[in-house]
Design a protein around this motif. Structure first.
Motif, short mmCIF file in Angstrom:
data_model
loop_
_atom_site.label_atom_id
_atom_site.label_comp_id
_atom_site.label_asym_id
_atom_site.label_seq_id
_atom_site.Cartn_x
_atom_site.Cartn_y
_atom_site.Cartn_z
N UNK A 193 0.84 -1.20 0.00
CA UNK A 193 0.00 0.00 0.00
C UNK A 193 0.87 1.25 0.00
N UNK A 194 1.93 1.24 0.81
CA UNK A 194 2.84 2.39 0.86
C UNK A 194 3.51 2.61 -0.49
N UNK A 203 12.30 -2.30 11.34
CA UNK A 203 10.91 -2.41 10.91
C UNK A 203 9.94 -2.61 12.08
N UNK A 204 10.42 -3.11 13.20
CA UNK A 204 9.52 -3.34 14.32
C UNK A 204 9.62 -2.23 15.36
N UNK A 205 10.28 -1.12 15.03
CA UNK A 205 10.42 -0.02 15.97
C UNK A 205 9.17 0.86 15.94
N UNK A 206 8.97 1.56 17.02
CA UNK A 206 7.82 2.47 17.09
C UNK A 206 7.92 3.56 16.03
N UNK A 207 9.13 4.07 15.82
CA UNK A 207 9.32 5.11 14.82
C UNK A 207 8.95 4.61 13.43
N UNK A 247 2.41 5.02 8.64
CA UNK A 247 1.08 5.62 8.62
C UNK A 247 1.09 7.02 8.02
N UNK A 248 2.23 7.48 7.51
CA UNK A 248 2.36 8.85 7.01
C UNK A 248 2.20 8.93 5.49
N UNK A 249 1.72 10.07 5.04
CA UNK A 249 1.77 10.35 3.61
C UNK A 249 3.18 10.84 3.30
#
Length: 113
Positions: free
Chosen positions: A17-18, A78-82, A88-90
């Motif tokens: 999707x990204x 890839x599993x970090x909060x950042x 989730x960003x455009x």
């Protein structure tokens, strides 16, 4: 450690999707049918190693990024909060946040942290 195929499928779907790709696009780029891509994303099918590499290459991500929760040793973030926030960003939000993080990192480095 067993592979969490549901989590793997979710990450593949998020990256797809990204990348602004349909399941049909990803299937065409990775030589996998779009039905199989759908089943992989739902965790109903297990991709072969060859298919996983083709999918990672089509999405321009590392296999580490796709398998992060199944690896004991991974250089992936890839599993970090950042990373989850950036997913989730455009593109504009991602660019702004990336610049901010770079500036904050430079500040921390300057403070000796």
């Amino acid at each position: 450690m067993a592979i969490d195929y549901t989590a793997l499928g979710t990450r593949i779907g998020n990256h797809r999707v990204k990348a602004n790709m349909s399941q049909e696009d990803l299937g065409a780029f990775s030589n996998v049918s779009n039905k199989h891509i759908s089943n992989i994303e739902l965790g109903k099918a297990k991709p072969s190693l060859e298919a996983l590499v083709h999918i990672a290459n089509a999405l321009e991500v590392s296999t580490d990024d796709l398998l992060v929760d199944s690896l004991k040793c991974s250089a992936s973030t890839a599993d970090s909060e950042l990373h989850r926030l950036l997913l989730d960003c455009n593109p504009v939000e991602e660019e702004i946040l990336t610049r901010m993080v770079k500036e904050l990192k430079a500040i921390l480095y300057g403070l000796g942290i």
